[in-house]
Design a protein around this motif. Structure first.
Motif, PDB file in Angstrom:
ATOM      1  N   VAL A 113     -66.185  -8.128-108.979  1.00  0.00           N
ATOM      2  CA  VAL A 113     -65.938  -7.492-110.224  1.00  0.00           C
ATOM      3  C   VAL A 113     -64.155  -6.994-110.707  1.00  0.00           C
ATOM      4  O   VAL A 113     -63.879  -6.510-110.073  1.00  0.00           O
ATOM      5  CB  VAL A 113     -66.871  -6.272-109.956  1.00  0.00           C
ATOM      6  N   GLU A 114     -64.674  -7.372-112.321  1.00  0.00           N
ATOM      7  CA  GLU A 114     -63.627  -6.427-112.652  1.00  0.00           C
ATOM      8  C   GLU A 114     -63.786  -5.747-113.830  1.00  0.00           C
ATOM      9  O   GLU A 114     -64.625  -6.367-114.348  1.00  0.00           O
ATOM     10  CB  GLU A 114     -62.310  -7.310-113.610  1.00  0.00           C
ATOM     11  N   VAL A 115     -63.903  -3.806-113.388  1.00  0.00           N
ATOM     12  CA  VAL A 115     -63.917  -3.614-115.136  1.00  0.00           C
ATOM     13  C   VAL A 115     -62.474  -2.831-115.202  1.00  0.00           C
ATOM     14  O   VAL A 115     -61.947  -2.196-114.838  1.00  0.00           O
ATOM     15  CB  VAL A 115     -64.610  -1.702-114.418  1.00  0.00           C
ATOM     16  N   LEU A 116     -62.102  -2.988-117.101  1.00  0.00           N
ATOM     17  CA  LEU A 116     -61.482  -2.458-117.178  1.00  0.00           C
ATOM     18  C   LEU A 116     -61.242  -1.145-118.582  1.00  0.00           C
ATOM     19  O   LEU A 116     -62.452  -0.936-119.453  1.00  0.00           O
ATOM     20  CB  LEU A 116     -60.829  -3.156-118.779  1.00  0.00           C
ATOM     21  N   LEU A 117     -61.713   0.332-118.583  1.00  0.00           N
ATOM     22  CA  LEU A 117     -61.835   1.500-119.126  1.00  0.00           C
ATOM     23  C   LEU A 117     -60.681   1.670-119.138  1.00  0.00           C
ATOM     24  O   LEU A 117     -59.509   1.842-119.102  1.00  0.00           O
ATOM     25  CB  LEU A 117     -62.616   2.624-117.790  1.00  0.00           C
TER      26      LEU A 117
END
Length: 172
Positions: A113-117
């Motif tokens: 999982v890669e999350v960009l906030l």
């Protein structure tokens, strides 16, 4: 003697029904659900969800749905085209609560999982979605419970649009 015949017939019917359900679940093409799932996410968030991999059912006492190669679009002003990218999502669900519109997960697992906030200079976050249009949402609330949540290879990046600072967090 007649009760033995009735009991045997009932037992045979139950086994036959279980076999028929198993064959249906095993042969159903869950990839046919992709357009409906992506449309529901688009209606709820205003953003695209892409499922480029497969949707499979892992059959067992608590069946699990496995979805691979998923991306969720970023805000139009974001640095990258996606906000979330995931190699695999697997959710193991209890069957009986589904009858009462409750989703009771025994286990949900996320892998790769890669999350960009990120925020704009004005402070708006890419996790903020446009105000919902009540005409596109169902009126009945769905309750979701999860006993175990597992992450493998989780990367979270936060970028502050005001300062330009970037913070990264990784979990193997």
């Amino acid at each position: 003697m007649r009760w033995k015949w009735i009991l045997g017939t009932v037992f045979f019917l139950i086994i036959s029904m279980m076999a028929a359900v198993y064959v249906f679940l095993y042969t159903f093409d869950y990839n046919k659900l992709k357009p409906r799932i992506t449309r529901m996410v688009k209606d709820a968030t205003g953003r695209e969800l892409n499922i480029d991999g497969e949707i499979d059912l892992v059959i067992g006492l608590s069946p699990a749905l496995a979805v691979t190669d998923i991306t969720f679009a970023n805000a139009s002003w974001g640095l990258q085209p996606y906000m979330i990218r995931m190699d695999k999502l697997q959710a193991q669900v209890r069957l009986l609560p589904l009858l009462t519109r409750n989703i009771d997960l025994r286990k949900i697992a996320f892998a790769g999982v890669e999350v960009l906030l990120e925020t704009k200079a004005g402070g708006q976050g890419n996790w903020e979605f446009p105000a919902d249009d009540s005409s596109t949402r169902s009126t009945g609330a769905i309750k979701i419970n999860a006993d175990h949540i597992r992450f493998e290879n989780f990367d979270l990046t936060y970028r502050d649009g005001k300062t330009g600072a970037t913070t990264r967090f990784s979990l193997a």
